[in-house]
Design a protein around this motif. Structure first.
Motif, short mmCIF file in Angstrom:
data_model
loop_
_atom_site.label_atom_id
_atom_site.label_comp_id
_atom_site.label_asym_id
_atom_site.label_seq_id
_atom_site.Cartn_x
_atom_site.Cartn_y
_atom_site.Cartn_z
N GLN A 209 45.25 60.74 41.22
CA GLN A 209 44.85 61.56 42.22
C GLN A 209 45.11 60.57 43.43
O GLN A 209 45.12 59.47 43.34
CB GLN A 209 43.34 61.55 41.96
CG GLN A 209 42.57 60.30 41.54
CD GLN A 209 41.12 60.39 41.36
OE1 GLN A 209 40.41 60.92 42.32
NE2 GLN A 209 40.72 59.65 40.17
N LEU B 31 38.88 52.49 35.78
CA LEU B 31 38.08 53.27 36.90
C LEU B 31 38.11 52.14 38.01
O LEU B 31 37.52 52.65 39.16
CB LEU B 31 36.84 53.67 36.44
CG LEU B 31 36.80 54.58 35.58
CD1 LEU B 31 35.41 54.97 35.19
CD2 LEU B 31 37.66 55.99 35.81
N LYS C 5 36.64 52.22 43.56
CA LYS C 5 36.04 52.58 42.24
C LYS C 5 36.01 54.00 42.11
O LYS C 5 35.68 54.89 42.82
CB LYS C 5 34.51 52.27 42.15
CG LYS C 5 33.77 52.75 40.96
CD LYS C 5 32.49 52.25 40.87
CE LYS C 5 31.79 52.38 39.38
NZ LYS C 5 30.36 52.11 39.31
N LEU C 6 36.87 54.55 40.92
CA LEU C 6 37.12 55.93 40.63
C LEU C 6 36.03 56.61 40.00
O LEU C 6 35.28 56.17 39.24
CB LEU C 6 38.50 56.09 40.31
CG LEU C 6 39.87 55.35 40.71
CD1 LEU C 6 41.02 55.52 39.67
CD2 LEU C 6 40.06 55.97 41.98
N GLU C 7 35.93 57.83 40.13
CA GLU C 7 34.82 58.67 39.38
C GLU C 7 35.45 59.01 37.99
O GLU C 7 34.80 59.26 37.16
CB GLU C 7 34.38 59.78 40.18
CG GLU C 7 33.70 59.39 41.45
CD GLU C 7 33.31 60.68 42.16
OE1 GLU C 7 33.43 61.85 41.95
OE2 GLU C 7 32.71 60.63 43.36
N TYR C 8 36.75 59.46 37.87
CA TYR C 8 37.44 59.87 36.69
C TYR C 8 38.70 59.32 36.61
O TYR C 8 39.32 58.98 37.87
CB TYR C 8 37.29 61.25 36.59
CG TYR C 8 37.85 62.08 37.96
CD1 TYR C 8 39.09 62.53 37.83
CD2 TYR C 8 37.16 62.51 38.91
CE1 TYR C 8 39.58 63.12 38.85
CE2 TYR C 8 37.49 63.06 40.01
CZ TYR C 8 38.76 63.42 39.92
OH TYR C 8 39.58 64.13 41.26
N LYS C 9 39.41 59.08 35.47
CA LYS C 9 40.87 58.67 35.24
C LYS C 9 41.66 59.88 35.20
O LYS C 9 41.85 60.59 34.55
CB LYS C 9 40.89 57.79 34.07
CG LYS C 9 42.20 57.04 33.71
CD LYS C 9 42.18 56.27 32.57
CE LYS C 9 43.38 55.64 32.04
NZ LYS C 9 43.54 54.97 30.98
#
Length: 444
Positions: free
Chosen positions: A181, A160, A174-178
């Motif tokens: 995108q 993430l 920092k990603l919210e979900y894998k």
């Protein structure tokens, strides 16, 4: 990293230096660490052994060598030093601080290691903890490098977290979900969260990777050689036919073999029939011609899509000039009693133009791998509509906008960029629908 260490340490009471090595061993996956830790409950020595660290539950007097000698010999430099100048890990191997510092500097600077530096003793795989490194390294440059390597390892292990790929940008996203995108850094760089390449919708990461490799390596040079040259049947030297005569003479001074360009057989049996090869229809000749023809077709196919891909890429590089031209026009409009907000439609138009060019650029990568079927025909029609609208918008912004009246500019620009955006969304929607419905068949 610190937050994760503190969070796990609140659950299992282990020294932070040991816990960091354990987390690094499990690629900073705290859930997996806790699962394994309690899975081995009663036999937790195993998890420490797997991570190459001495268990903190083991008694200290069993881990460290105790000595009452005032002078100890270092096993690396073989010099005698006072006990206070010697140090080591819980494995019991101790060395002088100078040798430790040199060893760590080599591992960090030359080998780029941080989390997996092992004890310098022969055949000892115990990992050096970060607290010892921080104590022994005094050079700020080496310490900075060590901390950078630690941070980089943490980011790369965390699915993430992503480094921004822009040059000289040190931000981490920092990603919210894998998921595949688009993400945009504060520096302005927009990239794919999966492969870190510029956002490449609608082509998938695996196909983009193959395309970039195909563009970067010499595969197409090989295709050209295969399509336009043949090898001497005797010495295998690569030969290009530059004249109409089929009577070939190898120019390799140690060879000088004479053969027929059509069938690659020796020239002597052909007699005077230079242009009517009597072996033209032989099985081997047909096979050689088929291979060469396939290679030539593959090369032409690649060049077709590559030229269109590069054309949109080149146009994107020139859009900064268009932004400057539009900026001047926006300033002129503000001088004609239009507000700053009212003239923003021009910037919006250029933004959409760039989005359309970028999408079209990657649709040619998508099309290169696409097998022809009914859905691919619909895709090509949508692609053509979007490309036609994009070119009309581009031409208007670059030429007609300077001569038209203010009222005419606003109406035409808004109509054109809205139509472009609509066609772009239709194109992308169709491709994504094809992914969901499994319409696409790929050319290998």
């Amino acid at each position: 990293m610190t937050d994760m260490l503190n969070e796990v340490q609140d659950i299992i009471n282990i020294p932070s230096t040991t816990l960091r090595i354990l987390l690094a061993h499990f690629n900073w996956d705290k859930e997996l660490l806790l699962e394994r830790y309690y899975e081995y409950e009663g036999n937790q020595e195993r998890i420490f052994a797997d991570a190459h660290v001495i268990s903190p539950f083991r008694s200290a007097e069993h881990c460290k060598q105790q000595t009452s000698c005032s002078s100890i010999s270092c096993e690396i430099c073989c010099s005698s030093h006072s006990a206070s100048f010697m140090t080591g890990l819980d494995c019991g191997h101790i060395f002088c601080k100078d040798c430790w510092a040199t060893y760590l500097a080599v591992k960090i600077l030359d080998e780029g290691m941080s989390q997996m530096i092992s004890c310098p003793a022969f055949d000892c795989r115990i990992i050096v903890d970060d607290s010892l490194v921080m104590q022994l390294i005094v050079d700020k440059h080496i310490l900075q490098k060590y901390q950078h390597l630690m941070t980089n390892s943490f980011v790369e292990c965390n699915s993430l977290l992503k480094w921004c790929p822009a040059p000289d940008c040190h931000h981490v996203i920092k990603l919210e979900y894998k998921e595949t995108q688009p993400v945009k850094c504060d520096c302005g760089r927009e990239f794919c969260a999966e492969c870190s390449e510029p956002w490449h919708d609608p082509v998938k990461c695996m196909h983009l990777k193959k395309w970039l490799k195909k563009c970067d390596d010499d595969s197409e040079t090989s295709n050209w050689i295969s399509a336009n040259t043949k090898e001497c049947p005797k010495c295998l030297a690569t030969i290009e036919k530059v004249g109409g005569c089929n009577h070939m003479v190898c120019r390799n001074q140690s060879c000088k073999h004479e053969f027929c360009w059509v069938c690659l057989g020796p020239w002597d049996p052909h007699g005077a029939s230079w242009y009517n090869c009597n072996r033209y229809n032989a099985v081997d000749a047909r096979k050689a011609r088929d291979i060469q023809e396939r290679s030539r077709q593959m090369l032409q196919r690649y060049l077709f899509y590559c030229n269109r891909y590069m054309n949109h890429l080149q146009s994107l590089k020139f859009e900064h000039k268009l932004y400057a031209r539009v900026k001047r026009k926006m300033d002129e409009m503000q001088c004609l009693n239009m507000t700053w907000i009212e003239v923003q439609f021009l910037k919006t138009a250029v933004d959409i133009l760039c989005q359309c060019r970028q999408t079209l650029m990657y649709t040619y990568v998508f099309a290169f791998f696409l097998e022809r079927n009914n859905q691919s025909i619909i895709f090509e029609e949508n692609q053509a509509d979007c490309e036609k609208a994009t070119e009309m918008l581009s031409e208007y912004l670059e030429r007609d906008i300077t001569t038209a009246s203010v009222a005419e500019i606003k109406q035409k620009v808004q109509d054109k960029y809205r139509y472009c955006d609509t066609r772009r969304n239709v194109l992308l929607k169709h491709v994504h629908e094809g992914y969901d419905e499994d319409w696409w068949e790929y050319f290998e």
